[in-house]
Design a protein around this motif. Structure first.
Motif, PDB file in Angstrom:
ATOM      1  N   VAL A 245      77.258   8.664  53.044  1.00 28.41           N
ATOM      2  CA  VAL A 245      76.451   9.686  53.712  1.00 28.41           C
ATOM      3  C   VAL A 245      76.098   9.258  55.134  1.00 28.41           C
ATOM      4  O   VAL A 245      75.877  10.095  56.016  1.00 28.41           O
ATOM      5  CB  VAL A 245      75.168   9.992  52.914  1.00 28.41           C
ATOM      6  N   TYR A 246      76.029   7.937  55.358  1.00 29.93           N
ATOM      7  CA  TYR A 246      75.746   7.383  56.680  1.00 29.93           C
ATOM      8  C   TYR A 246      76.869   6.416  57.054  1.00 29.93           C
ATOM      9  O   TYR A 246      77.093   5.422  56.354  1.00 29.93           O
ATOM     10  CB  TYR A 246      74.413   6.635  56.699  1.00 29.93           C
ATOM     11  N   LYS A 247      77.537   6.687  58.138  1.00 31.37           N
ATOM     12  CA  LYS A 247      78.628   5.819  58.598  1.00 31.37           C
ATOM     13  C   LYS A 247      78.192   5.095  59.867  1.00 31.37           C
ATOM     14  O   LYS A 247      77.891   5.736  60.887  1.00 31.37           O
ATOM     15  CB  LYS A 247      79.893   6.629  58.870  1.00 31.37           C
ATOM     16  N   ILE A 248      78.142   3.785  59.808  1.00 31.16           N
ATOM     17  CA  ILE A 248      77.805   2.987  60.999  1.00 31.16           C
ATOM     18  C   ILE A 248      79.063   2.799  61.828  1.00 31.16           C
ATOM     19  O   ILE A 248      80.050   2.237  61.344  1.00 31.16           O
ATOM     20  CB  ILE A 248      77.223   1.620  60.584  1.00 31.16           C
ATOM     21  N   ILE A 249      79.035   3.285  63.064  1.00 34.07           N
ATOM     22  CA  ILE A 249      80.209   3.160  63.928  1.00 34.07           C
ATOM     23  C   ILE A 249      80.098   1.965  64.872  1.00 34.07           C
ATOM     24  O   ILE A 249      81.035   1.669  65.616  1.00 34.07           O
ATOM     25  CB  ILE A 249      80.466   4.455  64.727  1.00 34.07           C
ATOM     26  N   THR A 250      78.970   1.281  64.859  1.00 31.60           N
ATOM     27  CA  THR A 250      78.808   0.047  65.622  1.00 31.60           C
ATOM     28  C   THR A 250      79.590  -1.060  64.919  1.00 31.60           C
ATOM     29  O   THR A 250      79.622  -1.110  63.684  1.00 31.60           O
ATOM     30  CB  THR A 250      77.328  -0.329  65.699  1.00 31.60           C
ATOM     31  N   PRO A 251      80.244  -1.962  65.663  1.00 29.36           N
ATOM     32  CA  PRO A 251      81.018  -3.028  65.010  1.00 29.36           C
ATOM     33  C   PRO A 251      80.197  -3.818  63.994  1.00 29.36           C
ATOM     34  O   PRO A 251      79.011  -4.092  64.206  1.00 29.36           O
ATOM     35  CB  PRO A 251      81.444  -3.913  66.184  1.00 29.36           C
ATOM     36  N   ALA A 252      80.844  -4.184  62.894  1.00 30.57           N
ATOM     37  CA  ALA A 252      80.176  -4.944  61.832  1.00 30.57           C
ATOM     38  C   ALA A 252      79.994  -6.408  62.205  1.00 30.57           C
ATOM     39  O   ALA A 252      79.077  -7.067  61.707  1.00 30.57           O
ATOM     40  CB  ALA A 252      80.974  -4.823  60.533  1.00 30.57           C
ATOM     41  N   ASN A 253      80.857  -6.920  63.068  1.00 25.46           N
ATOM     42  CA  ASN A 253      80.760  -8.315  63.498  1.00 25.46           C
ATOM     43  C   ASN A 253      79.564  -8.471  64.441  1.00 25.46           C
ATOM     44  O   ASN A 253      79.489  -7.807  65.478  1.00 25.46           O
ATOM     45  CB  ASN A 253      82.057  -8.722  64.208  1.00 25.46           C
TER      46      ASN A 253
END
Length: 429
Positions: A353-361
């Motif tokens: 429902v929530y997609k984080i588009i900021t890099p995971a690293n």
């Protein structure tokens, strides 16, 4: 760190946080008689409690000394800015002489491009990231038009690959290399305002120089947020704003970095003003501009003391907090915890429902998480606001949320995530 999705865990982290006392040094907006959860430092930092004191001190100096305030009193205005430079230089990874405080960000980019965008028949193109903040786009467009080139021909925008949101470093470097013969300038953001991606500025500077271009950075979302090493990376120039992560007031004063290798370069053009004239002879009022040695030679207009006072209030807090190394350590844990909690909401919901588009690293981002709301995006943002969670809305469906280590807590992050979860049910009913 092994995170736990419990309030008890968040409270324990706050209890052992070496920076926890600094939260009390900021004025937090109120919601229903309690502190709001303020996660919008990426747009405007909170007001330091000491800001009024610093501002009043200079208003008092104006009242008491009038024009003599430039030369007398506890902090004469003529050299007032010099008190701020060492801390600011440390934040930027620069030598003090490479830093000056002046104007606003886009004004400084234009002034710096006077020196570092020197198009020729062969080299006239500017490379930047696609999706840069519009102000940068407008500045670059107007610069190339001013020099008689078309935007379509002279501006190269590096775009993410099909189906991706952020840029790959190898794609940036390849574009620089592929256009090496025509590039006059590489101008990149430190952190992309929309995605929160922290670019590999050292690699970009190296590639740009190998291609024969100047390299400059817009550090609006990076200064005061992530560690920077402008001198060691060899950046030619940079500018930033002070009102986001450096908490220096709405429209707060900007600054500029110019690498020391250009201090004696008489071939560089610049727009001159009296405040950039060499200080030992400034009051002789002689014709013919002779720049001060260092970045201060790019100054144009008289320093705005009241804006400097607000900037000083915040920079003193940075210094007492131990600088960016200390702040970054907490920031990585805090943002990592927020990411963990948001991903946990998806697990509870059984779908993304929530997609984080900021890099995971962690090395590829700062404090900001950009969250795409898959359904009812605007309604979810409104629900957050109505329940005391202050973030930042970006069309069409992104909420930017930044947990700033100086004043945000693990409890802030936990409660914000709880509100995001509750928003799903509230906006689906």
């Amino acid at each position: 760190m092994i995170y736990q999705n419990t309030l008890a865990f968040a409270l324990e982290q706050d209890e052992h946080d070496p920076l926890k006392s600094f939260r009390q040094e900021f004025l937090i907006p109120q919601h229903n008689g309690k502190d709001a959860i303020y996660l919008c430092g990426n747009s405007l930092g909170l007001q330091p409690r000491s800001a009024k004191q610093h501002l009043k001190a200079q208003l008092d100096a104006w009242e008491t000394h009038a024009v003599e305030g430039w030369f007398t009193g506890d902090a004469p205005w003529l050299s007032y800015h010099k008190q701020l430079i060492p801390t600011l230089a440390d934040i930027l990874g620069a030598k003090p002489a490479e830093v000056t405080i002046m104007n606003s960000l886009t004004v400084n980019l234009h002034l710096l491009m006077v020196s570092f965008y020197k198009p020729t028949t062969k080299r006239y193109k500017i490379l930047m990231e696609a999706g840069a903040f519009p102000s940068d786009q407008y500045a670059v467009e107007s610069q190339v038009k001013f020099h008689g080139y078309s935007v379509e021909d002279a501006v190269i925008e590096v775009k993410p690959r099909e189906g991706e949101v952020t840029l790959r470093t190898e794609d940036i470097l390849r574009q620089i290399n592929d256009n090496a013969g025509e590039l006059a300038l590489v101008l990149f953001s430190g952190i992309n305002y929309y995605t929160g991606q922290f670019f590999d500025l050292e690699a970009i500077a190296k590639a740009g120089h190998e291609a024969g271009a100047y390299v400059g950075f817009d550090l609006a979302h990076a200064a005061g947020n992530v560690p920077l090493e402008l001198h060691n990376w060899g950046a030619d120039f940079a500018s930033w704003c002070s009102y986001k992560y450096m908490n220096s007031g709405p429209g707060g004063i900007s600054g500029a970095f110019v690498h020391e290798k250009y201090f004696a370069d008489d071939a560089l053009s610049r727009f001159a003003g009296w405040w950039g004239y060499r200080q030992d002879k400034r009051f002789l009022m002689a014709p013919g501009f002779q720049p001060e040695i260092g970045a201060e030679g790019w100054n144009v207009s008289t320093a705005p003391i009241l804006l400097l006072a607000l900037h000083k209030a915040s920079l003193e807090i940075f210094e007492r907090a131990g600088g960016l190394k200390t702040l970054r350590a907490k920031s990585e844990r805090l943002t990592g915890y927020f990411e963990y909690l948001v991903n946990g909401i998806n697990q509870k919901a059984g779908t993304e429902v929530y997609k984080i588009i900021t890099p995971a690293n962690a090395a590829d981002r700062g404090a900001q998480l950009s969250v795409v709301c898959k359904n009812n995006a605007r309604a979810i943002f409104n629900y957050l606001e109505q329940n005391g969670v202050m973030g930042d809305w970006r069309e069409p469906d992104v909420i930017r949320l930044s947990a700033v280590p100086l004043y945000n807590s693990f409890t802030d992050v936990y409660n914000a995530a709880e509100c995001l979860f509750k928003a799903l049910e509230a906006t689906n009913s």
